[in-house]
Every structure is written in C-alpha cells, then in structure tokens.
Design an enzyme around this catalytic site. Sequence first.
Site, mmCIF file in Angstrom:
data_model
loop_
_atom_site.group_PDB
_atom_site.id
_atom_site.type_symbol
_atom_site.label_atom_id
_atom_site.label_comp_id
_atom_site.label_asym_id
_atom_site.label_seq_id
_atom_site.Cartn_x
_atom_site.Cartn_y
_atom_site.Cartn_z
ATOM 1 N N ARG A 171 55.754 68.607 29.565
ATOM 2 C CA ARG A 171 55.831 69.822 28.682
ATOM 3 C C ARG A 171 57.374 70.224 28.715
ATOM 4 N NH1 ARG A 171 51.385 72.807 27.379
ATOM 5 N NH2 ARG A 171 52.431 74.736 27.587
ATOM 6 N N ARG A 175 67.428 68.245 29.640
ATOM 7 C CA ARG A 175 68.539 67.893 28.659
ATOM 8 C C ARG A 175 70.024 67.836 29.291
ATOM 9 N NH1 ARG A 175 66.936 73.041 26.098
ATOM 10 N NH2 ARG A 175 65.261 72.275 24.849
ATOM 11 N N ARG A 248 41.753 76.289 35.602
ATOM 12 C CA ARG A 248 42.505 77.283 36.296
ATOM 13 C C ARG A 248 42.453 78.729 35.627
ATOM 14 N NH1 ARG A 248 43.541 77.468 41.356
ATOM 15 N NH2 ARG A 248 45.139 78.230 41.877
ATOM 16 N N ARG A 279 54.928 84.034 37.849
ATOM 17 C CA ARG A 279 55.775 84.881 36.956
ATOM 18 C C ARG A 279 55.563 86.078 36.681
ATOM 19 N NH1 ARG A 279 54.362 80.565 32.038
ATOM 20 N NH2 ARG A 279 52.116 80.995 31.944
ATOM 21 N N GLU A 299 51.669 87.604 36.972
ATOM 22 C CA GLU A 299 50.657 86.527 36.837
ATOM 23 C C GLU A 299 50.244 85.838 38.241
ATOM 24 O OE1 GLU A 299 51.177 83.395 34.127
ATOM 25 O OE2 GLU A 299 51.726 84.925 32.313
ATOM 26 N N TYR A 347 44.870 70.956 26.935
ATOM 27 C CA TYR A 347 46.013 71.863 27.209
ATOM 28 C C TYR A 347 46.781 72.168 26.151
ATOM 29 C CZ TYR A 347 49.668 73.811 30.513
ATOM 30 O OH TYR A 347 50.637 74.510 31.320
ATOM 31 N N ASP A 349 48.710 74.127 22.947
ATOM 32 C CA ASP A 349 49.415 75.320 22.936
ATOM 33 C C ASP A 349 48.979 75.968 21.308
ATOM 34 O OD1 ASP A 349 51.085 75.485 24.821
ATOM 35 O OD2 ASP A 349 52.462 74.313 23.965
HETATM 36 P P1 FAD Z 1 40.868 81.236 23.346
HETATM 37 O O1 FAD Z 1 42.042 82.012 22.992
HETATM 38 O O2 FAD Z 1 40.454 81.047 24.695
HETATM 39 O O3 FAD Z 1 39.525 81.807 22.343
HETATM 40 C C1 FAD Z 1 38.073 81.406 22.721
HETATM 41 C C2 FAD Z 1 37.443 82.656 22.671
HETATM 42 O O4 FAD Z 1 36.025 82.387 22.753
HETATM 43 C C3 FAD Z 1 37.722 83.859 23.635
HETATM 44 O O5 FAD Z 1 37.905 84.798 22.953
HETATM 45 C C4 FAD Z 1 36.244 84.054 24.576
HETATM 46 O O6 FAD Z 1 35.991 85.343 24.715
HETATM 47 C C5 FAD Z 1 35.335 83.356 23.649
HETATM 48 N N1 FAD Z 1 33.999 82.942 24.141
HETATM 49 C C6 FAD Z 1 34.076 81.997 25.010
HETATM 50 N N2 FAD Z 1 32.649 81.777 25.315
HETATM 51 C C7 FAD Z 1 31.962 82.529 24.606
HETATM 52 C C8 FAD Z 1 30.479 82.893 24.613
HETATM 53 N N3 FAD Z 1 29.676 82.181 25.609
HETATM 54 N N4 FAD Z 1 30.121 83.825 23.766
HETATM 55 C C9 FAD Z 1 31.139 84.577 22.909
HETATM 56 N N5 FAD Z 1 32.478 84.264 23.065
HETATM 57 C C10 FAD Z 1 32.897 83.277 23.823
HETATM 58 N N6 FAD Z 1 50.448 78.696 23.624
HETATM 59 C C11 FAD Z 1 51.647 78.591 22.976
HETATM 60 O O7 FAD Z 1 51.800 78.059 22.079
HETATM 61 N N7 FAD Z 1 52.980 79.335 23.614
HETATM 62 C C12 FAD Z 1 52.716 79.919 24.729
HETATM 63 O O8 FAD Z 1 53.677 80.631 25.179
HETATM 64 C C13 FAD Z 1 51.341 79.995 25.324
HETATM 65 N N8 FAD Z 1 51.362 80.913 26.649
HETATM 66 C C14 FAD Z 1 49.975 80.830 26.939
HETATM 67 C C15 FAD Z 1 49.986 81.549 28.162
HETATM 68 C C16 FAD Z 1 49.083 81.443 29.018
HETATM 69 C C17 FAD Z 1 48.909 82.378 30.424
HETATM 70 C C18 FAD Z 1 47.914 80.975 28.339
HETATM 71 C C19 FAD Z 1 46.453 81.017 29.052
HETATM 72 C C20 FAD Z 1 47.690 80.198 27.325
HETATM 73 C C21 FAD Z 1 48.819 80.109 26.476
HETATM 74 N N9 FAD Z 1 49.161 79.469 25.337
HETATM 75 C C22 FAD Z 1 50.399 79.365 24.705
HETATM 76 C C23 FAD Z 1 47.824 78.697 24.786
HETATM 77 C C24 FAD Z 1 47.351 79.701 23.767
HETATM 78 O O9 FAD Z 1 46.690 80.640 24.437
HETATM 79 C C25 FAD Z 1 45.955 78.978 23.359
HETATM 80 O O10 FAD Z 1 46.240 77.684 22.842
HETATM 81 C C26 FAD Z 1 45.050 79.262 22.280
HETATM 82 O O11 FAD Z 1 45.129 80.736 22.440
HETATM 83 C C27 FAD Z 1 43.677 78.818 22.484
HETATM 84 O O12 FAD Z 1 42.905 79.288 21.464
HETATM 85 P P2 FAD Z 1 41.219 79.139 21.459
HETATM 86 O O13 FAD Z 1 40.667 79.734 20.281
HETATM 87 O O14 FAD Z 1 41.234 77.541 21.669
HETATM 88 O O15 FAD Z 1 41.037 79.670 22.591
HETATM 89 N N1 UDP Z 2 56.725 73.979 35.870
HETATM 90 C C1 UDP Z 2 57.370 74.223 37.124
HETATM 91 N N2 UDP Z 2 58.484 75.080 37.311
HETATM 92 C C2 UDP Z 2 58.516 76.002 36.319
HETATM 93 C C3 UDP Z 2 57.862 76.073 35.134
HETATM 94 C C4 UDP Z 2 56.785 75.134 34.840
HETATM 95 O O1 UDP Z 2 57.152 73.324 37.988
HETATM 96 O O2 UDP Z 2 59.199 76.823 36.834
HETATM 97 C C5 UDP Z 2 55.320 73.142 35.610
HETATM 98 C C6 UDP Z 2 54.370 73.496 36.250
HETATM 99 O O3 UDP Z 2 53.592 72.550 36.772
HETATM 100 C C7 UDP Z 2 53.656 74.120 34.991
HETATM 101 C C8 UDP Z 2 54.155 72.924 33.927
HETATM 102 O O4 UDP Z 2 55.281 72.778 34.330
HETATM 103 O O5 UDP Z 2 52.268 74.133 35.181
HETATM 104 C C9 UDP Z 2 54.006 73.355 32.582
HETATM 105 O O6 UDP Z 2 54.875 74.628 32.421
HETATM 106 P P1 UDP Z 2 54.589 75.706 31.083
HETATM 107 O O7 UDP Z 2 55.678 76.757 31.173
HETATM 108 O O8 UDP Z 2 54.739 74.822 29.964
HETATM 109 O O9 UDP Z 2 53.201 76.371 31.465
HETATM 110 P P2 UDP Z 2 52.396 77.298 30.848
HETATM 111 O O10 UDP Z 2 53.236 78.196 29.876
HETATM 112 O O11 UDP Z 2 51.365 76.605 29.998
HETATM 113 O O12 UDP Z 2 51.675 78.085 31.879
#
Ligand code: FAD
Ligand code: UDP
Length: 366
Positions: A171, A175, A248, A279, A299, A347, A349
């Site tokens: 991911r 570069r 996780r 972070r 986090e 996984y 985005d």
């Molecule tokens: P979710 O957002 O998980 O929505 C699922 C919903 O279903 C939730 O609101 C939950 O409450 C509901 N639900 C589940 N089970 C039930 C039930 N039984 N009854 C009623 N409701 C229920 N993506 C990026 O592109 N850029 C980023 O920088 C980025 N950073 C991230 C950082 C973190 C810490 C995390 C965890 C994710 C990140 N993502 C990022 C990914 C992004 O959050 C997800 O791709 C996206 O939000 C997923 O959408 P979703 O609808 O699949 O799931």
């Molecule tokens: N990672 C790492 N060091 C860093 C940042 C990321 O080793 O400083 C690795 C780690 O395994 C992480 C993965 O790269 O789970 C993907 O990172 P990303 O920032 O995409 O994770 P997310 O934002 O989805 O938590």
Amino acid sequence: MEFDYLIVGSGLFGAVFAHEAKKAGKRCLVIDKRDHRGGNVYCKEMEGIQVHWYGAHIFHTNDQTIWRYVNQFAVFNRYTNSPLANYKGSLYNLPFNMNTFYQLWGVKTPDEARVKIAEQIASLPFSRPSNLEEQALLLVGTDIYEKLIKHYTEKQWGMCAKDLPSFIIKRLPVRFTFDNNYFNDKYQGIPEGGYNQIIDGLLDGIEVKLNINFFDDRKYFESNAHKLVYTGKIDEYYDYRFGALDYRGLRFEHQIVNQRNFQGNAVVNYTDSETSYTRIIEHKHFEFGEQEQTVITYEYPLLAGKDTEPYYPVNNDHNTRIHNNYKELSKREKGVIFGGRLAEYRYYDMHQVIASALKASRDELK
Ligand code: FAD
Ligand code: UDP
C-alpha cells in the site's frame, strides 16, 4: 412490504447504494447500530475543528468517475498526506522516498540510495517474498524495515510480520524522488467541512434509523423489505458457523489541547515498539486550521472482540480460508447484497468502497 431495500449500515457502502437506489425510484430504509450516520468516515466538530472520529481519512483515487462522484457532495481542498515517522525520537519522512533515505543514510542521489538498498537486500536468504516481512525487506532493505516497518506493523496487527500478507506493505509507495506524498493517486484531498456532508448528501431524502442493531430483530427487518443490503461483518451474518474471522480494532483517545499547533503535521506515526500507540492525528492540519486550540487523537491498536468495533480485516491465510466458506454461502444467498469492508472482508479504502457500491447498484438496478 414497506421497502424495496433494507440497508444495514450507513457507512459509505450503504449510503452510496441507498443514493443510487433512490435515484432509480426505489424505497430504502437504512439502519445503523451506531448513534450517527457515516460509519468510519464520521466527523465530529470540536473547537471548530472537524475531528475524524475513527482515525485519519484522506480521500484519494485514480478514478476520475469516483472523484467526480464525491465532488458532487463536497468541495475538496488541496491536502496531500505526508506523514512523519517518529522512531525513538528521530523523525523520518514517509512514504519511503529520497528524503527518508537521506535522513537514514545521508545519501543524496537516487543512485546512491539504490546502491544502499541493494547492499542490504543482497544478504537476504530469499528472493521471492512469501509474507509482509520478506516483502518489506526486499523493497527497502533491513534498516528501513527495522526502524519504520517491523514494530509499527507488529503493533498495528498484533502479530508477527512474517504471519501477515505481503500486499499490506505494498500500500505504501517506495520512490526515488524527494516526494513525501503518501499516495500515488491522481486525485487527493479532504472535504472542506468534513465527511458528514457527503453522507448527508448521499442519504438526502432517505429514511435512516439509528441505534438499531439488525440482529436484535432480524426477522422483522427481513420481512419489511424485498431485499437486504448488508454491510456488517459477514461472519456475524452467518452466526459464526465456520468460526469467527479476525478483525483488528482500535481505541481512539481524543484530546483537546490548549495550544495552536501540537505536532506541526496531521499524521505522525510512532514506529518503535516501546510506544503503545501507532499514531497521533492532529485534525486541524487536514484543513489548514488556524483555531486557537487543537484536537489530537491517539490510536491504540487492539484485537476487535464482541464489544469493540472491527476496523480492519486480517487477510492472512487462516482468515482467508474461513472467509472463503462465507463467501461461497453469500454467493448463493437470494435477496441479499453483501458489500463494504466488513461484509466483503477486504482492506478497502474509501474510493474502493464507493466503486464496489456503484458496481453493486448498477448490477442490481439495471
Ligand atoms: P463502515 O464505515 O464500517 O460502515 C458499516 C456500518 O454498518 C457502520 O456504521 C456500522 O455501525 C454498521 N453496522 C454494522 N453491523 C451492523 C448491524 N448489525 N446493525 C446495524 N448496523 C450495523 N480510507 C481511505 O480511503 N483513506 C484513509 O485515509 C482511510 N483511513 C482509515 C483509517 C482508519 C483508522 C480506518 C478504520 C479506515 C480508514 N479508511 C480509509 C477506510 C474507510 O474507513 C473505509 O473504506 C470505509 O469507511 C468503509 O465503508 P463501509 O461502508 O464498508 O463500512
Ligand atoms: N506501515 C508501516 N509503517 C508505517 C506506516 C505503515 O510499517 O509508518 C505498514 C503497516 O503494516 C500498516 C501498512 O503499512 O498496517 C499500511 O499502512 P497504511 O498507512 O496504509 O494503514 P492504514 O491507514 O490503513 O491504517
């Protein structure tokens, strides 16, 4: 039946599907067990700052269609994600680029950096990666692996880097230019004013009920709509009959700090093993905020259990085997569409979830 679709989950998948279904004249009900819409992209305003309540969310995509789609609902700023890594008190640029190589080794040209990495790779006893550790070592060598990858990865996933799939580390770009942009995608930014307006725009005119868990009254909900769109955990949907999948989790600790600028960057990763969080996010920098105060989020990774939210699928061999069983069942399930990070166990985005929801709605509504 009152509705054409009952949509479980108001995250991006559920909201995009609902939006497209409504456009096609369908009646939708969206339910969510949380007390807000938006799933993990939800933002909460604190001290005039949009706080990404479930961790940093930076929108990025290479797909112009997806970029145009989200731009219907918000104005995106020019934010470019350039996280820093703090390893035992020293700072390094991410992703792995010429700035990082200079900070680590004092090398000033791409050729010098390539030689340094090649020297470190030459001593490795394998040439094809079969796990995250081997993949990382082959990409960037031993120094970067030890200082910037190994401990962060093992904290984040709670397991040895040898037991994780190699795609996770791919991911991150590697570069040989002085470019700290964390993503290679053509389009990137943060919606000015946060993500909620995108969810509100998508769900405009659609009935949404919060604080409702589908499993508390599954029969009733199923009888209320012709079809179900399910975005929760796929193993839970099937009552864990093939075993529980690992997810996780994270614990977010939000703090208001009485100073203008806490860390000078939106994202700082802590890549040593001694620091228990992975972070610190300083949210105002996503929108170049000038507020008097700042809001930061620590986090802390943890294993997602029954009472903690699942955030990341753990796509290693063990879980892939279990997931394949659920996937086979889901393919044969009539009247249910499974989508999103938890139901597809991918996984994803944000842009990938939107693409998946648009495809599902196109297939369904054609
Ligand atoms: P979710 O957002 O998980 O929505 C699922 C919903 O279903 C939730 O609101 C939950 O409450 C509901 N639900 C589940 N089970 C039930 C039930 N039984 N009854 C009623 N409701 C229920 N993506 C990026 O592109 N850029 C980023 O920088 C980025 N950073 C991230 C950082 C973190 C810490 C995390 C965890 C994710 C990140 N993502 C990022 C990914 C992004 O959050 C997800 O791709 C996206 O939000 C997923 O959408 P979703 O609808 O699949 O799931
Ligand atoms: N990672 C790492 N060091 C860093 C940042 C990321 O080793 O400083 C690795 C780690 O395994 C992480 C993965 O790269 O789970 C993907 O990172 P990303 O920032 O995409 O994770 P997310 O934002 O989805 O938590």
